[in-house]
Motif scaffolding. Structure first.
Motif, short mmCIF file in Angstrom:
data_model
loop_
_atom_site.label_atom_id
_atom_site.label_comp_id
_atom_site.label_asym_id
_atom_site.label_seq_id
_atom_site.Cartn_x
_atom_site.Cartn_y
_atom_site.Cartn_z
N LEU A 2 0.82 -1.21 0.00
CA LEU A 2 0.00 0.00 0.00
C LEU A 2 0.86 1.26 0.00
O LEU A 2 0.51 2.26 -0.60
CB LEU A 2 -0.94 0.00 1.21
CG LEU A 2 -2.26 -0.76 1.01
CD1 LEU A 2 -3.08 -0.72 2.28
CD2 LEU A 2 -3.05 -0.18 -0.15
N LEU A 3 2.01 1.20 0.68
CA LEU A 3 2.92 2.36 0.63
C LEU A 3 3.43 2.60 -0.78
O LEU A 3 3.86 3.70 -1.12
CB LEU A 3 4.10 2.15 1.59
CG LEU A 3 3.82 2.47 3.06
CD1 LEU A 3 5.03 2.12 3.91
CD2 LEU A 3 3.47 3.94 3.23
N GLY A 4 3.37 1.55 -1.61
CA GLY A 4 3.76 1.74 -2.99
C GLY A 4 2.88 2.73 -3.73
O GLY A 4 3.28 3.28 -4.76
N LEU A 5 1.66 2.97 -3.20
CA LEU A 5 0.78 3.96 -3.81
C LEU A 5 1.37 5.37 -3.73
O LEU A 5 0.98 6.26 -4.49
CB LEU A 5 -0.59 3.94 -3.13
CG LEU A 5 -1.40 2.65 -3.29
CD1 LEU A 5 -2.69 2.73 -2.48
CD2 LEU A 5 -1.72 2.41 -4.76
N LEU A 6 2.30 5.58 -2.81
CA LEU A 6 2.92 6.90 -2.67
C LEU A 6 3.77 7.28 -3.87
O LEU A 6 4.12 8.45 -4.03
CB LEU A 6 3.79 6.94 -1.41
CG LEU A 6 3.05 6.88 -0.07
CD1 LEU A 6 4.05 6.87 1.08
CD2 LEU A 6 2.10 8.07 0.07
N VAL A 7 4.09 6.31 -4.73
CA VAL A 7 4.91 6.65 -5.90
C VAL A 7 4.17 7.62 -6.82
O VAL A 7 4.80 8.31 -7.64
CB VAL A 7 5.31 5.38 -6.69
CG1 VAL A 7 6.11 4.44 -5.80
CG2 VAL A 7 4.10 4.68 -7.27
N PHE A 8 2.85 7.67 -6.70
CA PHE A 8 2.07 8.58 -7.56
C PHE A 8 1.93 9.98 -6.95
O PHE A 8 1.39 10.88 -7.59
CB PHE A 8 0.68 8.00 -7.82
CG PHE A 8 0.71 6.67 -8.50
CD1 PHE A 8 1.00 6.57 -9.86
CD2 PHE A 8 0.47 5.50 -7.79
CE1 PHE A 8 1.05 5.33 -10.49
CE2 PHE A 8 0.51 4.26 -8.42
CZ PHE A 8 0.79 4.17 -9.77
N LEU A 9 2.39 10.14 -5.72
CA LEU A 9 2.27 11.44 -5.05
C LEU A 9 3.07 12.54 -5.75
O LEU A 9 2.58 13.65 -5.93
CB LEU A 9 2.68 11.30 -3.59
CG LEU A 9 2.28 12.44 -2.64
CD1 LEU A 9 0.79 12.67 -2.67
CD2 LEU A 9 2.75 12.11 -1.22
N PRO A 10 4.32 12.29 -6.18
CA PRO A 10 5.04 13.35 -6.92
C PRO A 10 4.34 13.75 -8.21
O PRO A 10 4.42 14.91 -8.63
CB PRO A 10 6.41 12.70 -7.19
CG PRO A 10 6.56 11.67 -6.14
CD PRO A 10 5.18 11.12 -5.90
N GLY A 11 3.67 12.79 -8.87
CA GLY A 11 2.94 13.14 -10.09
C GLY A 11 1.84 14.13 -9.83
O GLY A 11 1.62 15.07 -10.60
N ALA A 12 1.11 13.95 -8.72
CA ALA A 12 0.06 14.91 -8.36
C ALA A 12 0.66 16.27 -8.03
O ALA A 12 0.12 17.32 -8.39
CB ALA A 12 -0.75 14.37 -7.18
N ALA A 13 1.82 16.24 -7.33
CA ALA A 13 2.47 17.51 -6.96
C ALA A 13 2.95 18.26 -8.19
O ALA A 13 2.93 19.50 -8.23
CB ALA A 13 3.64 17.23 -6.01
N SER A 14 3.39 17.53 -9.22
CA SER A 14 3.92 18.20 -10.41
C SER A 14 2.87 19.04 -11.14
O SER A 14 3.21 19.97 -11.86
CB SER A 14 4.50 17.17 -11.38
OG SER A 14 3.46 16.37 -11.94
#
Length: 373
Positions: free
Chosen positions: A48-60
């Motif tokens: 589930l922590l692997g979902l955090l890989v998409f967090l930088p995409g949202a920030a960009s």
């Protein structure tokens, strides 16, 4: 009589402000805690922590480059740290390595995408700011006073390209009377600005040189044709311009040529009349018509107000699709001073549309005979 101008404040070009650093830190912390809690409850915290890989995409898409880099670094720290801390849970190391590589690749791509987005936004802002400055210099501030008339009004470009529109106006005191131009370039926003500049520049030069309105209109048409020829060479679209040109002198009748534009209105005492003008072809299309431009005359007595508008007003619609009743609104405001009439009319149109942003540029001019004549 010298002209007087009332300077109106120039609003800055609107931009979307990125979130503050504190907001970014709080949002990242909340998302991390939420994912961690869900992972603990589900028994699969690593994946589930692997979902955090998409967090930088949202920030960009929302943040600055520095903020996106912070989110990237935080994601790498949390994901990779969790992988090493839970190395004894039986998960294959190949899966862990792929997850870490995915985190690094997506994070780096997000920072690069943010950098490109910021660059495009800055370039767009620079172009829009340049166009705004040029247009504010080209469109003279209202009111404008000549020996013959006082002209006031409202100029409101369409919301999506604030301050940059295709509606144009100008007033020139010529040896043959005051000449007033109002026009509407096909299209709106930045692509319409070039054609607008061409027409206004030709109007200012030719209004002093040409003794007749027909010769003036011929010069304006030629300016649009020339502009279109340059546009075609660069791959831009050709455009036409609807326009109404009025010549006002000491006589109580005025001359006008209508080049496919919205008809004017004359308010006098308690009546509102619409002169029946011959509608010619728009500027830039004269070669498609066998008929020359026609000069019409209509009464503009002392004490009357001449109202000129663009179709941004007449095509304002309510939620049910009905058009704004311009004549009825004018009848309610017929006793207003000429300087207050455009704002009152524009206010009625916005209220009629339910306060929604307009879908076209709006220009409204009120013309009153000078009290000094």
């Amino acid at each position: 009589m010298p002209r007087t101008h009332r300077k109106k404040p120039v609003r800055p070009v609107e931009t979307v402000e990125p979130p503050g650093t504190a907001q970014v830190v709080i949002a990242v912390a909340v998302v991390t805690v939420l994912v961690g809690v869900l992972g603990f409850l589900s028994g699969s915290p690593v994946w589930l922590l692997g979902l955090l890989v998409f967090l930088p995409g949202a920030a960009s898409a929302l943040c600055t480059v520095r903020q996106t880099a912070f989110v990237f670094a935080w994601t790498v720290l949390v994901v990779i740290g969790t992988m090493f801390l839970r190395h004894g849970d039986g998960r294959p190391w190949l899966d862990r390595i792929l997850m870490m590589l995915l985190t690094l690749v997506l994070g780096a791509a997000s920072v690069y995408a943010c950098h490109r987005r910021i660059g495009r936004e800055r370039e767009t802002l620079r172009l829009r700011s340049t166009a705004v400055a040029m247009q504010r210099h080209i469109l003279r501030p209202l009111p404008m006073l000549t020996d013959d008339v006082l002209v006031d009004g409202v100029y409101e470009p369409v919301q999506e390209d604030r301050l940059v529109g295709g509606d144009i106006y100008d007033v020139v005191a010529s040896p043959w009377g005051t000449r007033v131009l109002i026009g509407d370039v096909q299209g709106k926003g930045l692509p319409a600005v070039g054609a607008a500049f061409a027409v206004i520049g030709a109007f200012r030069a030719s209004a002093h040189r040409e003794p007749t309105l027909t010769a003036l209109v011929d010069a304006l048409d030629a300016s649009v044709v020339l502009h279109n020829s340059y546009a075609a060479r660069t791959g831009d679209d050709e455009r036409f311009v609807t326009a109404l040109i009025v010549n006002i002198d000491a006589h109580e009748e005025v001359q006008a040529i209508n080049c496919g534009h919205v008809l004017p209105h004359v308010l006098h005492d308690t009546t509102v009349t619409t002169p029946d003008l011959t509608s010619g072809v728009p500027l830039g299309l004269a070669e498609l018509s066998a008929d020359p431009a026609t000069v019409d005359w209509f009464a503009f007595p002392r004490g009357a107000t001449l109202l000129l508008t663009t179709d941004g007003l007449t095509e304002t619609r309510a939620s049910d699709g009905t058009f704004f009743p311009v004549t009825e609104s004018l009848a309610r405001h017929v006793s207003l001073p000429a300087t207050e009439l455009p704002s009152a009319l524009h206010g009625d149109a916005r209220a009629f549309a339910g306060g929604e942003d307009q879908h076209d540029d709006v220009a409204i001019l009120s013309v009153r005979r000078s009290p000094y004549r």
